[in-house]
Design a protein around this motif. Structure first.
Motif, short mmCIF file in Angstrom:
data_model
loop_
_atom_site.label_atom_id
_atom_site.label_comp_id
_atom_site.label_asym_id
_atom_site.label_seq_id
_atom_site.Cartn_x
_atom_site.Cartn_y
_atom_site.Cartn_z
N MET A 49 0.79 -1.21 0.00
CA MET A 49 0.00 0.00 0.00
C MET A 49 0.83 1.28 0.00
O MET A 49 0.41 2.30 -0.52
CB MET A 49 -0.96 0.01 1.19
N SER A 50 2.05 1.24 0.57
CA SER A 50 2.87 2.45 0.54
C SER A 50 3.24 2.79 -0.90
O SER A 50 3.22 3.96 -1.30
CB SER A 50 4.13 2.27 1.39
N ARG A 51 3.52 1.76 -1.70
CA ARG A 51 3.83 2.01 -3.10
C ARG A 51 2.59 2.45 -3.87
O ARG A 51 2.65 3.32 -4.74
CB ARG A 51 4.42 0.74 -3.75
N LEU A 52 1.45 1.86 -3.55
CA LEU A 52 0.22 2.26 -4.21
C LEU A 52 -0.14 3.69 -3.82
O LEU A 52 -0.62 4.47 -4.65
CB LEU A 52 -0.91 1.31 -3.84
N ARG A 53 0.11 4.05 -2.57
CA ARG A 53 -0.17 5.41 -2.11
C ARG A 53 0.67 6.41 -2.89
O ARG A 53 0.23 7.48 -3.26
CB ARG A 53 0.10 5.52 -0.61
N GLY A 65 -10.94 7.34 -14.16
CA GLY A 65 -11.73 7.53 -12.95
C GLY A 65 -11.76 6.33 -12.03
O GLY A 65 -12.71 6.16 -11.26
N CYS A 66 -10.74 5.47 -12.09
CA CYS A 66 -10.74 4.27 -11.24
C CYS A 66 -10.57 4.62 -9.77
O CYS A 66 -11.19 4.00 -8.91
CB CYS A 66 -9.64 3.32 -11.69
N LEU A 67 -9.69 5.57 -9.48
CA LEU A 67 -9.42 5.98 -8.10
C LEU A 67 -9.46 7.49 -8.02
O LEU A 67 -9.27 8.18 -9.01
CB LEU A 67 -8.05 5.47 -7.64
N GLY A 68 -9.69 8.00 -6.82
CA GLY A 68 -9.71 9.44 -6.64
C GLY A 68 -10.53 9.82 -5.42
O GLY A 68 -11.32 9.03 -4.90
N ARG A 69 -10.37 11.03 -4.97
CA ARG A 69 -11.00 11.48 -3.73
C ARG A 69 -12.51 11.63 -3.83
O ARG A 69 -13.18 11.86 -2.83
CB ARG A 69 -10.36 12.79 -3.27
N GLU A 70 -13.08 11.55 -5.04
CA GLU A 70 -14.53 11.64 -5.18
C GLU A 70 -15.14 10.33 -5.65
O GLU A 70 -16.29 10.28 -6.10
CB GLU A 70 -14.88 12.76 -6.16
N VAL A 71 -14.39 9.24 -5.54
CA VAL A 71 -14.85 7.93 -5.99
C VAL A 71 -15.45 7.14 -4.83
O VAL A 71 -14.88 7.11 -3.73
CB VAL A 71 -13.69 7.13 -6.62
N THR A 72 -16.60 6.52 -5.06
CA THR A 72 -17.19 5.58 -4.10
C THR A 72 -16.75 4.17 -4.47
O THR A 72 -16.87 3.77 -5.63
CB THR A 72 -18.73 5.66 -4.13
N LEU A 73 -16.23 3.43 -3.51
CA LEU A 73 -15.77 2.07 -3.75
C LEU A 73 -16.86 1.07 -3.34
O LEU A 73 -17.47 1.20 -2.28
CB LEU A 73 -14.50 1.77 -2.95
N VAL A 74 -17.09 0.07 -4.21
CA VAL A 74 -18.05 -1.00 -3.93
C VAL A 74 -17.30 -2.32 -4.01
O VAL A 74 -16.90 -2.74 -5.09
CB VAL A 74 -19.21 -0.98 -4.94
N PRO A 75 -17.06 -3.00 -2.87
CA PRO A 75 -16.34 -4.28 -2.90
C PRO A 75 -17.13 -5.34 -3.67
O PRO A 75 -18.35 -5.45 -3.52
CB PRO A 75 -16.22 -4.65 -1.41
N ALA A 94 -10.52 -2.18 -0.45
CA ALA A 94 -11.25 -0.91 -0.45
C ALA A 94 -10.91 -0.07 0.78
O ALA A 94 -10.72 1.15 0.68
CB ALA A 94 -12.75 -1.18 -0.52
N GLU A 95 -10.83 -0.71 1.94
CA GLU A 95 -10.50 0.02 3.16
C GLU A 95 -9.11 0.64 3.09
O GLU A 95 -8.90 1.78 3.51
CB GLU A 95 -10.60 -0.92 4.37
N LEU A 96 -8.16 -0.10 2.54
CA LEU A 96 -6.81 0.42 2.42
C LEU A 96 -6.72 1.54 1.39
O LEU A 96 -5.98 2.50 1.57
CB LEU A 96 -5.85 -0.72 2.07
N LEU A 97 -7.49 1.43 0.32
CA LEU A 97 -7.52 2.50 -0.69
C LEU A 97 -8.10 3.77 -0.09
O LEU A 97 -7.56 4.87 -0.31
CB LEU A 97 -8.34 2.06 -1.90
N GLN A 98 -9.16 3.64 0.66
CA GLN A 98 -9.76 4.81 1.29
C GLN A 98 -8.80 5.44 2.29
O GLN A 98 -8.64 6.66 2.34
CB GLN A 98 -11.07 4.44 1.97
N ARG A 99 -8.13 4.59 3.06
CA ARG A 99 -7.17 5.08 4.04
C ARG A 99 -6.01 5.82 3.38
O ARG A 99 -5.43 6.75 3.94
CB ARG A 99 -6.64 3.91 4.87
N ALA A 100 -5.69 5.41 2.15
CA ALA A 100 -4.60 6.05 1.41
C ALA A 100 -5.05 7.33 0.71
O ALA A 100 -4.26 7.96 0.01
CB ALA A 100 -4.04 5.07 0.37
N GLY A 101 -6.30 7.72 0.89
CA GLY A 101 -6.79 8.94 0.27
C GLY A 101 -7.16 8.79 -1.18
O GLY A 101 -7.24 9.78 -1.92
N LEU A 102 -7.43 7.53 -1.62
CA LEU A 102 -7.71 7.27 -3.03
C LEU A 102 -9.20 7.00 -3.28
O LEU A 102 -9.56 6.52 -4.35
CB LEU A 102 -6.87 6.09 -3.51
#
Length: 221
Positions: A49-53, A65-75, A94-102
């Motif tokens: 996740m550090s590299r993904l961040r 538009g796959c990731l971004g601060r206005e994206v809703t994630l659906v597992p 999804a939780e880790l992506l949200q935590r990374a600000g994505l």
């Protein structure tokens, strides 16, 4: 809940992924990619996740538009109905992506209604993978009165091969929320035609592809 027997599939889905693995390739890099894929399947992905961040904000992953601060994630649901306490790779990612600000938020809007053949075991057992249409028959959308869709919604799963699960899940989600602009994100993608390290190239390789379908079967390009 929505679980129709037949749904219209999207014609295309943008699909981002962060890592790549070669299921059949020879060489040290291909072998390492398969080991990493097993870690992803077990939801042991914090180390990536550090590299993904660092790389998740690159235009490559934001392009469609796959990731971004206005994206809703659906597992994406697992291959069987969820049992409390069991791991859910899509939710973990999804939780880790949200935590990374994505991402802006996570909404578990889909559920598996009955157990299906795992994609990973189908080939090993000489069986056909489920088509996208077949996935729609065992996935249901949950109504969420508090859901106010962001500009974009991204389905999240651990591994993408052909994209049938994503395509089926998208069809079910769009049947309940037709106004959505849906994309997909998988932590790792399958590179089935990579026969050696040179053809795989690298494991840490963000990419946005398109999942398409014909006659209910999906493929990536």
């Amino acid at each position: 809940m929505s679980n129709p027997s037949r749904l219209s599939l999207p014609t295309r889905l943008p699909c981002g992924s962060f890592l790549a693995y070669a299921p059949y390739g020879s060489g040290s890099l291909c072998s390492r990619s398969r080991a990493i894929k097993q870690l992803v399947k077990k939801s042991r992905i914090e180390g990536f996740m550090s590299r993904l961040r660092e790389r998740g904000h690159e235009p490559t992953l934001l392009l469609e538009g796959c990731l971004g601060r206005e994206v809703t994630l659906v597992p994406v649901p697992r291959s069987k109905p969820l049992v409390p306490g069991e791991p859910w790779p899509g939710m973990k990612i999804a939780e880790l992506l949200q935590r990374a600000g994505l991402a802006a938020e996570i909404r578990p809007l889909l559920e598996r209604t009955e157990t299906v053949q795992k994609s990973s075991s189908a080939k090993r057992e000489g069986k056909e993978r489920l088509t996208a249409i077949e996935h729609t028959m065992t996935i249901a959308a949950k109504r969420d009165a508090g859901f106010r869709p962001a500009d974009r919604v991204t389905l999240v799963d651990d591994v993408v091969t052909a994209g049938n699960t994503f395509m089926g899940a998208a069809a079910v989600l769009l049947s309940a929320y037709p106004q959505l602009d849906v994309s997909c994100f998988a932590m790792i993608r399958t590179v089935s035609d990579a026969e050696n390290d040179e053809e795989l190239g690298r494991i840490d390789a963000p990419l946005v592809e398109t999942i398409r379908q014909r006659n209910g079967k999906a493929w990536r390009r």
